[in-house]
Design a protein around this motif. Structure first.
Motif: not given
Length: 226
Positions: A203-210, A214-217
């Motif tokens: 869930d956390q991986l999918v949240h980050l890549v979708t 978007a605000p997180v890098s």
């Protein structure tokens, strides 16, 4: 991101399979890669299955090129490949250190090298890796492993600096322990009581890549469980 194409490497394992299923449910066309063909056979029928061992730079390149050929440029790359090993720093051998680096760091770098040019040409993308709590916090007894995960964390930060201008985000999720059949085969019950389910990490991986991420890098997201 207009092109909803994703490549998940390590897709034959419990974590990778969960990531694949969640991205399919989110409307992505997904390619799943793994060195174990039996693991690929359990993926949803609509997933493009790519056999290959991404610890080999040339194989990593072939995996990416196959995904591009079959589905188009991935806007999402998730690498879940990893291995674990115990042992203190003073007893670590060259073979142990090489294995940890080859599996926990190498595929992330080789896959990024292969995928990023395609993402740049397409105008952006998102990449996520799986790190570990021990990559950020020193712990006795897992020296080679923690060194490899610390190197992976640094790679995330380096790639973030190098790629931010091209619209490509790079992040990682850092579990403490994932509840998998392999870990259950050798870890005691009291340790496993605090393990996190693969679905929760996925869930956390999918949240980050979708688009939700978007605000997180450049982030190493702690997912240590309780």
């Amino acid at each position: 991101m207009a092109e909803r194409v994703a490549l998940v490497v390590g897709a034959g394992g419990p974590l990778g399979q969960s990531v694949v299923e969640k991205l399919v449910a989110a409307g992505y066309r997904v390619a799943g890669a793994d060195r174990r063909k039996d693991g690929l056979e359990t993926l949803p029928s609509e997933v493009v299955r790519i056999p290959g061992d991404a610890t080999d730079p040339e194989a990593a390149r072939r995996i990416v090129e196959t995904a591009v050929s079959e589905l188009g440029t991935p806007s999402v790359l998730v690498n879940t490949i990893g291995t674990y090993g115990m042992g203190d720093a003073l007893s670590a051998t060259p073979e142990q250190l090489r294995l940890m680096m080859d599996v926990n760091l190498g595929p992330a770098l080789w896959l990024a090298q292969a995928a990023v040019p395609h993402m740049q040409a397409a105008g952006g993308g998102s990449i996520a890796f799986v790190s570990s709590r021990w990559g950020a916090e020193a712990e006795a007894g897992v020296a080679a492993y923690s060194l490899s995960k610390a190197a992976l964390n640094h790679l995330v930060v380096v790639l973030n600096h190098e790629l931010r201008g091209s619209g490509i985000r790079v992040n990682a999720v850092a579990p403490q322990l994932i509840d998998t059949p392999l870990n259950r085969s050798f870890l005691p019950a009291d340790v496993l009581a605090h393990a996190t389910a693969p679905d929760a990490i996925a869930d956390q991986l999918v949240h980050l890549v979708t688009d939700a991420g978007a605000p997180v890098s450049g982030a190493i997201l702690p997912a240590y469980g309780f």
